[in-house]
Design a protein around this motif. Structure first.
Motif, PDB file in Angstrom:
ATOM      1  N   LYS A 140       0.831  -1.210   0.000  1.00 56.89           N
ATOM      2  CA  LYS A 140       0.000   0.000   0.000  1.00 56.89           C
ATOM      3  C   LYS A 140       0.867   1.262   0.000  1.00 56.89           C
ATOM      4  N   ARG A 141       2.028   1.189   0.675  1.00 54.03           N
ATOM      5  CA  ARG A 141       2.936   2.345   0.673  1.00 54.03           C
ATOM      6  C   ARG A 141       3.418   2.641  -0.744  1.00 54.03           C
ATOM      7  N   ILE A 142       3.800   1.585  -1.464  1.00 54.28           N
ATOM      8  CA  ILE A 142       4.238   1.774  -2.850  1.00 54.28           C
ATOM      9  C   ILE A 142       3.100   2.339  -3.695  1.00 54.28           C
ATOM     10  N   ALA A 143       1.882   1.808  -3.513  1.00 55.18           N
ATOM     11  CA  ALA A 143       0.729   2.262  -4.296  1.00 55.18           C
ATOM     12  C   ALA A 143       0.401   3.729  -4.045  1.00 55.18           C
ATOM     13  N   SER A 144       0.789   4.233  -2.873  1.00 54.30           N
ATOM     14  CA  SER A 144       0.484   5.624  -2.529  1.00 54.30           C
ATOM     15  C   SER A 144       1.465   6.621  -3.142  1.00 54.30           C
ATOM     16  N   LEU A 145       2.573   6.115  -3.700  1.00 51.46           N
ATOM     17  CA  LEU A 145       3.581   6.998  -4.277  1.00 51.46           C
ATOM     18  C   LEU A 145       3.163   7.447  -5.676  1.00 51.46           C
ATOM     19  N   PRO A 146       3.413   8.697  -6.032  1.00 55.02           N
ATOM     20  CA  PRO A 146       3.063   9.181  -7.374  1.00 55.02           C
ATOM     21  C   PRO A 146       3.719   8.334  -8.469  1.00 55.02           C
ATOM     22  N   GLY A 147       2.919   7.890  -9.414  1.00 53.88           N
ATOM     23  CA  GLY A 147       3.438   7.108 -10.523  1.00 53.88           C
ATOM     24  C   GLY A 147       3.670   5.643 -10.217  1.00 53.88           C
ATOM     25  N   GLN A 148       3.421   5.227  -8.984  1.00 53.14           N
ATOM     26  CA  GLN A 148       3.669   3.834  -8.586  1.00 53.14           C
ATOM     27  C   GLN A 148       2.374   3.080  -8.267  1.00 53.14           C
ATOM     28  N   GLU A 149       1.239   3.666  -8.660  1.00 54.38           N
ATOM     29  CA  GLU A 149      -0.048   3.055  -8.310  1.00 54.38           C
ATOM     30  C   GLU A 149      -0.179   1.637  -8.867  1.00 54.38           C
ATOM     31  N   ALA A 150       0.179   1.466 -10.140  1.00 51.59           N
ATOM     32  CA  ALA A 150       0.033   0.145 -10.765  1.00 51.59           C
ATOM     33  C   ALA A 150       0.954  -0.881 -10.105  1.00 51.59           C
ATOM     34  N   ALA A 151       2.217  -0.503  -9.891  1.00 54.03           N
ATOM     35  CA  ALA A 151       3.173  -1.429  -9.266  1.00 54.03           C
ATOM     36  C   ALA A 151       2.728  -1.798  -7.863  1.00 54.03           C
ATOM     37  N   GLY A 152       2.288  -0.781  -7.101  1.00 53.06           N
ATOM     38  CA  GLY A 152       1.862  -1.029  -5.727  1.00 53.06           C
ATOM     39  C   GLY A 152       0.640  -1.915  -5.644  1.00 53.06           C
ATOM     40  N   ASN A 153      -0.356  -1.669  -6.506  1.00 54.08           N
ATOM     41  CA  ASN A 153      -1.560  -2.503  -6.490  1.00 54.08           C
ATOM     42  C   ASN A 153      -1.284  -3.917  -6.968  1.00 54.08           C
ATOM     43  N   PHE A 154      -0.342  -4.060  -7.908  1.00 55.89           N
ATOM     44  CA  PHE A 154       0.051  -5.410  -8.308  1.00 55.89           C
ATOM     45  C   PHE A 154       0.682  -6.145  -7.127  1.00 55.89           C
ATOM     46  N   LEU A 155       1.576  -5.474  -6.400  1.00 52.87           N
ATOM     47  CA  LEU A 155       2.198  -6.094  -5.227  1.00 52.87           C
ATOM     48  C   LEU A 155       1.149  -6.445  -4.179  1.00 52.87           C
ATOM     49  N   LEU A 156       0.183  -5.541  -3.991  1.00 52.66           N
ATOM     50  CA  LEU A 156      -0.881  -5.792  -3.019  1.00 52.66           C
ATOM     51  C   LEU A 156      -1.690  -7.027  -3.430  1.00 52.66           C
ATOM     52  N   GLY A 157      -2.017  -7.111  -4.717  1.00 50.64           N
ATOM     53  CA  GLY A 157      -2.732  -8.287  -5.193  1.00 50.64           C
ATOM     54  C   GLY A 157      -1.937  -9.565  -4.989  1.00 50.64           C
ATOM     55  N   SER A 158      -0.624  -9.488  -5.194  1.00 49.69           N
ATOM     56  CA  SER A 158       0.232 -10.658  -5.015  1.00 49.69           C
ATOM     57  C   SER A 158       0.242 -11.121  -3.563  1.00 49.69           C
ATOM     58  N   VAL A 159       0.238 -10.155  -2.630  1.00 46.85           N
ATOM     59  CA  VAL A 159       0.198 -10.508  -1.208  1.00 46.85           C
ATOM     60  C   VAL A 159      -1.118 -11.211  -0.880  1.00 46.85           C
ATOM     61  N   GLN A 201      -3.062 -12.754  -2.851  1.00 50.95           N
ATOM     62  CA  GLN A 201      -3.096 -14.047  -3.531  1.00 50.95           C
ATOM     63  C   GLN A 201      -2.298 -15.082  -2.747  1.00 50.95           C
ATOM     64  N   ALA A 202      -1.115 -14.684  -2.264  1.00 53.83           N
ATOM     65  CA  ALA A 202      -0.288 -15.602  -1.477  1.00 53.83           C
ATOM     66  C   ALA A 202      -0.990 -16.048  -0.203  1.00 53.83           C
ATOM     67  N   GLU A 203      -1.867 -15.180   0.306  1.00 54.38           N
ATOM     68  CA  GLU A 203      -2.624 -15.496   1.530  1.00 54.38           C
ATOM     69  C   GLU A 203      -3.983 -16.127   1.212  1.00 54.38           C
ATOM     70  N   ALA A 204      -4.194 -16.499  -0.071  1.00 55.18           N
ATOM     71  CA  ALA A 204      -5.442 -17.129  -0.531  1.00 55.18           C
ATOM     72  C   ALA A 204      -6.662 -16.235  -0.322  1.00 55.18           C
ATOM     73  N   MET A 205      -6.457 -14.922  -0.340  1.00 54.35           N
ATOM     74  CA  MET A 205      -7.564 -13.953  -0.242  1.00 54.35           C
ATOM     75  C   MET A 205      -7.854 -13.462  -1.663  1.00 54.35           C
ATOM     76  N   HIS A 206      -8.461 -14.334  -2.456  1.00 52.28           N
ATOM     77  CA  HIS A 206      -8.521 -14.104  -3.900  1.00 52.28           C
ATOM     78  C   HIS A 206      -9.470 -12.980  -4.310  1.00 52.28           C
ATOM     79  N   ASP A 207     -10.550 -12.777  -3.562  1.00 52.88           N
ATOM     80  CA  ASP A 207     -11.443 -11.656  -3.897  1.00 52.88           C
ATOM     81  C   ASP A 207     -10.702 -10.324  -3.765  1.00 52.88           C
TER      82      ASP A 207
END
Length: 248
Positions: free
Chosen positions: A186-205, A207-213
């Motif tokens: 979420k910290r990365i997603a909050s940075l200007p220009g890093q929204e896509a990278a941060g949200n991808f990382l958030l989704g990966s986390v 997913q790793a925790e089986a929280m697929h929704d």
């Protein structure tokens, strides 16, 4: 640099022929060797390197190239010997120090590799390659806390580096600290220009925790910012499959 390697080779040859055994000539010949090796002509490249080293046995460029060639052949001791010769006269040679770390790592000498990577970071504190490869070694040696502390310090200096953030998140998940991993994403997603990278990382986390929704929502947010990005699309599809949403 522009990909015209054959033309570069001819220009280096002019310098090598004119300067002969002077430093400029030998370095030009070493550059010719580098081009031949990059083109896959190992025999011609090695012959040029031996010519240089016959005239100057401590030519740093030629020794480093030969060390890389030895590494490719898994001749680790020879590679280490050449690199130590380079570093003996110039301990701050970043290329040689990084290559030495990789030789030790591939040879399975992880303790020596760790030490060599740390010397790379002493020369260039934010070197991304050394940071990420050192982090992998620390994780492989079960030194998760050391890896996490190093990556956190690197992110203090370079907060927008999502390669460092991604590595840190991997370590946090390995330490079973999913809340910390979510916070970093979420910290990365909050940075200007890093929204896509941060949200991808958030989704990966998620997913790793089986929280697929939650993972799908985060991947969709990444795609909203970067609609042609492949990684969040793959991640979203993978989570949909886990939820039996195969038609979606």
């Amino acid at each position: 640099q522009s990909g015209k390697s054959d033309q570069a080779y001819e220009k280096y040859k002019v310098v090598a022929d004119r300067a002969g055994k002077e430093d400029q000539g030998l370095n030009a010949k070493a550059s010719m060797a580098a081009i031949k090796l990059a083109q896959g002509d190992e025999k011609a490249g090695e012959e040029l390197l031996e010519d240089v080293l016959a005239a100057d046995s401590v030519n740093a460029q030629a020794l480093t190239l030969r060390a890389a060639l030895y590494l490719q052949r898994s001749e680790y001791r020879k590679s280490v010997a050449d690199l130590r010769e380079v570093l003996r006269s110039n301990p701050d040679n970043l290329q040689a120090q990084l290559l030495l770390a990789r030789v030790h790592n591939q040879a399975g000498d992880t303790v020596l590799a760790e030490d060599a990577y740390r010397r790379v970071l002493a020369i260039n504190p934010l070197n991304e390659v050394a940071t990420l490869e050192l982090a992998r070694i620390l994780v492989s040696r079960s030194k998760l806390e050391d890896a996490r502390e190093m990556l956190e310090k690197q992110l203090e200096k370079s907060p927008a580096n999502h390669s460092f953030a991604r590595a840190l998140i991997g370590v946090q998940l390995a330490q079973e600290l999913p809340d910390d991993a979510v916070a970093e994403a979420k910290r990365i997603a909050s940075l200007p220009g890093q929204e896509a990278a941060g949200n991808f990382l958030l989704g990966s986390v998620y997913q790793a925790e089986a929280m697929h929704d939650k993972a799908i929502t985060a991947f969709q947010a990444a795609l909203k910012t970067a609609p042609t990005a492949a990684e969040p699309l793959r991640g979203m599809v993978a989570s949909m499959i886990q939820l039996k949403r195969t038609d979606d």
